[in-house]
Design a protein around this motif. Structure first.
Motif, PDB file in Angstrom:
ATOM      1  N   UNK A 686       0.845  -1.197   0.000  1.00  0.00           N
ATOM      2  CA  UNK A 686       0.000   0.000   0.000  1.00  0.00           C
ATOM      3  C   UNK A 686       0.877   1.242   0.000  1.00  0.00           C
ATOM      4  N   UNK A 687       1.958   1.192   0.780  1.00  0.00           N
ATOM      5  CA  UNK A 687       2.779   2.397   0.928  1.00  0.00           C
ATOM      6  C   UNK A 687       3.476   2.775  -0.372  1.00  0.00           C
ATOM      7  N   UNK A 688       3.811   1.787  -1.202  1.00  0.00           N
ATOM      8  CA  UNK A 688       4.443   2.110  -2.487  1.00  0.00           C
ATOM      9  C   UNK A 688       3.426   2.657  -3.484  1.00  0.00           C
ATOM     10  N   UNK A 689       2.159   2.353  -3.252  1.00  0.00           N
ATOM     11  CA  UNK A 689       1.124   2.897  -4.130  1.00  0.00           C
ATOM     12  C   UNK A 689       0.689   4.286  -3.651  1.00  0.00           C
ATOM     13  N   UNK A 690       0.467   4.457  -2.326  1.00  0.00           N
ATOM     14  CA  UNK A 690       0.027   5.743  -1.769  1.00  0.00           C
ATOM     15  C   UNK A 690       0.590   5.859  -0.353  1.00  0.00           C
ATOM     16  N   UNK A 691       1.755   6.468  -0.220  1.00  0.00           N
ATOM     17  CA  UNK A 691       2.403   6.534   1.106  1.00  0.00           C
ATOM     18  C   UNK A 691       1.551   7.197   2.172  1.00  0.00           C
TER      19      UNK A 691
END
Length: 734
Positions: A686-691
């Motif tokens: 998730x963090x690589x898509x929307x931190x």
């Protein structure tokens, strides 16, 4: 102890064995013919007494046995052979048209030839069946002027090859079957993809050498074991009856045949009444036979000696043409009307999904689906008669198959045009060669329906009148010329070449010179007809009928087929119900065809894509659904068939204590595929898509309230993007 005689010959490296036994000792003659593990048994039997019919009652049957391929075929509830398959009917017609001209004209005893496939190996049984019929008749006492032989050619990259087996020929489009006696051709069947006339003539020359070798072999067999032939009865008309014909009838026939005054049928009825009045009691079959002979003599004499046809046309002249594409009903997917003189044919096109294809269940094609069908109907009113209307007769099956051959090789591939196509030709009026008329009407129907055919196809029938060594060819034969002529040479094709031929004769064959001339006549007439067709409709319409089903195809991983179908078909049935499509057809290679209205098809395609989507590193999903959580992460559904795992460290750049503190089952999160492992497992982030996706959650101590907020946001935004960072519900209240 069984009596047995075997004879073997080798032609072009193919060994053919013929075996004569007393197994069917009550038949008039019988033989087993074997080549390449294909074994055909053929018998020929003649009744003891004359039949009551005024024609020669020959019947030919071609029997396919399921055990010949080592399979228990048929339907689920009937495990035995039923009505003959179309292929069996066509093979029976091949044998019939080859042997019929060689029986004595005066013979009226019933003769039955039965060919039975006992084993289907690598070679086509039709060639062996023709040879078997020839030997069964030739070695029997039945009056017959054989033998005849047959050879099939297929064209490969190495040219035209004789005696090709099933494996060699199955993917080749060009095939020619020729039958002959001595140095003449008695029958031709051909299917091809725009084959040049010169090639057909060259194959005829090649065939002559092979047919001669087969002829010599059969003659040697018949000389050794053949029985003495029975004498065919010869009954002549009395001199008194002949005198009445010469004085009162002969001139009237000519007037009726070559003018619009009266009819030949009326003159024949007058002839019968005169004999009755004069109390001349000749047998009715002899009386009618003599009348037919005299009409036949007149037609031949006028054509050969005087260059005259019944309708005063030139020998190479095609009758007036009329073409119409569409115009019958908007409900039809396509239609065509074709007139050639008094022959009028209407053809309707119906388009369907791949699932509408015909499933063949024959010994030669037990698991084949036919996506193109042409059916031909010949009602009695087409000739002004009253008769039975019902299931198709052999002639209708044969003519329908001929037109199907003529058109099959110009159709688009299934990849380019995934529809199942059915053409039905209705012969509304007949005066010669409705089969070739149906080819022309069918071309118009295909083009009217928007089928992107490679080229228009037209067909024509060429006839022959022969007296001694003199002959004339007749282009576009009509009724009397077909009935009394020596040849019916049907040839169809495009402007570039031939797609189908069917030839049969009433004499003992034609020479190669006549064949070459007939091919050239057919080409000229075909080009003339194609000009009329393309003038009506230059090319296929740009779009399909709005009433035709809309079909789209996609390809899925074959491993996903079971998932799309579901247990007992539950998933695919629900998909059809939810989207409203007409059908969803799935092939073993993963090709999926969806048919129905445009919107319904688009919806189903979208759902199938979602169900079967494969994922690679870098792929993103906006609304992955959390399925369950663990201490080390959570599992999220990417599609109905794929899950991925989000490690606890991949939710946010900030440290989180527990997965349950940020998500619950049912929440949706945006993810990116970080890794696809060799075993198929997928790692997500998730963090690589929307931190910043979980910033609000981590700043808020009321975890449950925030998760509730996440769910409400998911419900409010439906299937749109689910980015809901920023203010939470409490902050919005402030």
């Amino acid at each position: 102890m069984q009596q047995k005689n075997s004879f073997t010959t080798t032609i072009n490296d193919v060994t053919i064995t013929t075996t004569f036994t007393d197994l069917a000792e009550n038949a008039g003659g019988s033989v087993f013919v074997e080549a390449g593990d294909t074994v055909v048994f053929v018998s020929a039997t003649m009744s003891e007494h004359e039949a009551s019919q005024d024609y020669f009652p020959l019947s030919v049957e071609f029997e396919e046995r399921f055990y010949s391929v080592g399979a228990i075929l048929g339907s689920r509830f009937v495990r035995r052979e039923g009505r003959p398959s179309q292929e069996a009917v066509l093979n029976a017609r091949i044998i019939d048209r080859t042997i019929r001209p060689l029986f004595p004209k005066a013979l009226h005893n019933e003769v039955q030839v039965v060919a039975m496939v006992l084993s289907l190996g690598s070679y086509n049984p039709d060639v062996l069946a023709v040879m078997g019929a020839s030997l069964a008749l030739g070695t029997s006492s039945i009056p017959w002027n054989g033998p005849v032989s047959a050879v099939r050619f297929s064209q490969s990259t190495d040219g035209w090859q004789p005696f090709t087996n099933f494996e060699e020929a199955k993917d080749l489009p060009d095939h020619i079957l020729l039958c002959g006696k001595e140095e003449k051709i008695t029958m031709i069947e051909m299917e091809g993809k725009e084959v040049a006339e010169e090639q057909v003539a060259q194959v005829g020359e090649q065939a002559m050498h092979i047919l001669a070798d087969l002829q010599k072999f059969q003659q040697e067999v018949i000389a050794q074991i053949g029985r003495k032939k029975q004498e065919a009865p010869i009954v002549e008309l009395s001199d008194a009856a002949k005198n009445i014909f010469d004085t009162a009838i002969s001139s009237k026939i000519k007037q009726a045949m070559f003018s619009s005054e009266g009819s030949v049928e009326a003159v024949q009825e007058e002839w019968r009444k005169l004999l009755e009045e004069k109390e001349i009691t000749d047998d009715k079959k002899v009386v009618d036979g003599y009348f037919e002979d005299m009409v036949d003599e007149l037609v031949h004499t006028e054509a050969v000696e005087n260059g005259r046809r019944a309708d005063e046309r030139g020998m190479d002249e095609v009758r007036p043409l009329y073409t119409q594409a569409g115009g019958i009903s908007a409900r039809l997917h396509g239609s065509g009307i074709f007139y050639r003189g008094g022959t009028h044919v209407f053809t309707a096109l119906t388009l369907g999904s791949p699932g509408d294809a015909l499933s063949l269940n024959t010994i030669e094609d037990p698991e084949t689906d036919e996506r193109f069908m042409h059916h031909y109907n010949f009602p009695p009113y087409s000739t002004g008669e009253v008769g039975r209307i019902g299931s198709p007769k052999r002639r209708e099956i044969g003519h329908g198959a001929l037109a199907e051959k003529a058109l099959r090789n110009v159709l688009p591939s299934q990849d380019d045009f995934p529809y199942t196509m059915r053409l039905v030709s209705e012969c509304f009026a007949s005066n010669g060669s409705t089969s070739m008329g149906s080819v022309c009407a069918s071309t118009l129907a295909l083009m009217d329906g928007g089928v992107p055919i490679l080229a228009p196809v037209a067909g024509i029938a060429i006839g022959l009148m022969q007296k001694g060594d003199k002959y004339v060819l007749l282009t576009d034969i009509q009724g009397p010329e077909d009935h009394h002529g020596a040849m019916d040479f049907k040839v169809a094709g495009t402007k570039n070449g031939i797609t189908a031929i069917q030839m049969d004769v009433k004499i003992e064959g034609i020479t190669l010179a006549i064949l070459a001339e007939a091919l050239e006549r057919g080409r000229a007439a075909r080009l003339h007809i194609l000009e009329a067709i393309t003038k009506e409709l230059p090319e296929s319409r740009a779009s399909l009928s709005p009433h035709a089903p809309h079909i789209e195809t996609l390809t899925i991983d074959p491993e996903c087929i079971g998932m799309v179908i579901g247990t007992g078909g539950k998933t695919i049935k629900q998909l059809r119900t939810d989207t409203g499509v007409d059908s969803i057809d799935i092939e073993d290679d993963g090709t999926v065809s969806v048919s129905g209205s445009k919107d319904a098809v688009a919806s189903a395609i979208e759902k199938i894509h979602a169900m079967t989507r494969s994922f690679e590193v870098g792929d993103t999903v906006d609304d992955a659904v959390i399925k369950n959580i663990t201490d080390f992460g959570a599992f999220a559904e990417l599609s109905p068939s794929k899950d991925g795992m989000i490690h606890v460290s991949e939710f946010s750049p900030q440290r989180i204590d527990t997965v349950a503190s940020v998500v619950s089952p049912g929440d949706t999160v945006p993810v990116i595929v970080k890794e696809v492992r060799p075993d198929g497992r997928i790692a997500l982030s998730v963090k690589d898509r929307d931190p910043s996706f979980f910033d609000a959650v981590l700043q808020n101590t009321d975890r449950s309230d925030t998760r509730s907020h996440n769910k409400h946001r998911h419900n409010d935004r439906g299937k749109g993007r689910k980015f809901f960072g920023g203010r939470n519900k409490k902050q919005r209240r402030q």
